[in-house]
Design an enzyme around this catalytic site. Structure first.
Site, PDB file in Angstrom:
ATOM      1  NE  ARG A  24       1.849  63.988 -13.534  1.00 37.92           N
ATOM      2  CZ  ARG A  24       3.004  63.593 -12.464  1.00 37.92           C
ATOM      3  NH1 ARG A  24       2.703  62.902 -11.461  1.00 37.92           N
ATOM      4  NH2 ARG A  24       3.787  63.110 -13.349  1.00 37.92           N
ATOM      5  CG  HIS A  54      24.497  57.015 -17.004  1.00 35.96           C
ATOM      6  ND1 HIS A  54      23.217  55.954 -16.818  1.00 35.96           N
ATOM      7  CD2 HIS A  54      25.073  57.259 -16.656  1.00 35.96           C
ATOM      8  CE1 HIS A  54      23.764  55.430 -16.692  1.00 35.96           C
ATOM      9  NE2 HIS A  54      25.386  56.030 -15.978  1.00 35.96           N
ATOM     10  CB  CYS A 149       6.325  61.055 -21.794  1.00 31.59           C
ATOM     11  SG  CYS A 149       6.208  61.455 -19.917  1.00 31.59           S
ATOM     12  CB  ALA A 171       8.948  67.629 -23.951  1.00 31.01           C
ATOM     13  CG  ASP A 172      11.891  66.952 -17.578  1.00 28.42           C
ATOM     14  OD1 ASP A 172      12.332  67.870 -17.457  1.00 28.42           O
ATOM     15  OD2 ASP A 172      11.950  66.238 -16.216  1.00 28.42           O
ATOM     16  CG  ASN A 180      12.156  61.082 -24.440  1.00 28.21           C
ATOM     17  OD1 ASN A 180      11.673  62.377 -23.956  1.00 28.21           O
ATOM     18  ND2 ASN A 180      12.301  59.863 -24.189  1.00 28.21           N
TER      19      ASN A 180
END
Length: 266
Positions: A24, A54, A149, A171-172, A180
């Site tokens: 996308r 982080h 997501c 899933a990036d 996550n």
């Protein structure tokens, strides 16, 4: 004792066997469909050590979800900007995760607090196979700045231990998934504490598991690093899962490799 590295193993697998695909955002990915990672939460808190994550953003984002909030202003007030790219000029994101978790709308006009319901079910019927929280509200997806997501998760109790399985449709792997994993592991600890249970496993199940083409160098650097022992999580006692503050959550003995920057695909 060897360190379990299911996340790094998945990065390696997608790097070696992933299928090149368009997406996308127009960035391009290397993708693999369907994968599962398991973390024993009693053996350490699964915060990735091959790069610095982080943790402030992880913790505040989860507290923001639990507030039922969907405006980035509260995050920004606490120095967290991870949702800014998708927010409107007023900071709104539409009925995303927190709204669905805490205030899922029903046809009658009432709203369901899925987190409270899940916690009550853990106490009243820990063997229930229906203890699911969903953010995937098909009727409201068009109003969301970004469809969920990490779409839904299920709780499971055995031998006095609480486990959680998450299904993540998209899933990036480099930027998103370390957040996550840590976020849902933290949520599992918090739910277990409120239900008087020990922690069991966090199980991550991914659909489209992908590495963006502009993250390949960063992934190669990360995979060249030696994993280190996972840290520990210390939670202050609280009467309600909604009472936790940032100061109540401590991640101790976290000794990661340096952070690795990469662009976000919006």
């Amino acid at each position: 004792m060897p360190i379990d590295t299911p996340y790094e193993d998945l990065l390696r697998l997608v790097t070696e066997r992933g299928t090149p695909k368009s997406d996308r955002t127009g960035t391009g990915t290397r993708s693999l469909f369907g994968h599962q990672m398991r973390y024993d939460l009693s053996a350490g808190f699964p915060l990735i050590t091959t790069k610095k994550v982080h943790t402030k953003s992880v913790i505040y984002e989860l507290l923001w979800f639990l507030r039922g909030d969907s405006n980035v202003r509260w995050l920004q007030e606490h120095g967290v900007t991870i949702w800014d790219e998708w927010a409107s000029e007023t900071g709104d994101l539409g009925p995303i995760y927190g709204v669905q978790w805490r205030s899922w709308p029903t046809p009658s006009g009432e709203h369901i607090d899925q987190i409270s319901s899940a916690l009550e079910l853990l106490k009243s019927d820990p063997d229930s196979r229906r203890n699911i929280v969903s953010a995937w509200n098909v009727g409201e997806i068009p109003q969301m700045a970004l469809p969920p997501c990490h779409a839904f998760f299920q709780f499971y109790v055995a031998d006095g231990k609480l486990s959680c399985q998450l299904y993540q449709r998209s899933a990036d792997l480099f930027l998103g998934v370390p957040f996550n994993i840590a976020s849902y592991a933290l949520l599992t600890h918090m739910m277990a504490a409120q239900a008087g249970l020990d922690v069991g496993e966090f199980i991550w199940t991914g659909g489209d598991c992908h590495i963006y083409d502009n993250h390949t160098e960063q992934v190669a650097l990360q995979l060249s690093r030696e994993p280190r022992p996972y840290p520990e999580l210390v939670l202050a006692p609280r009467d309600s899962i909604f009472d936790y503050t940032y100061e109540d959550i401590a991640i101790v003995n976290y000794d990661p490799h340096p952070a690795i920057k990469a662009p976000v695909a919006v």
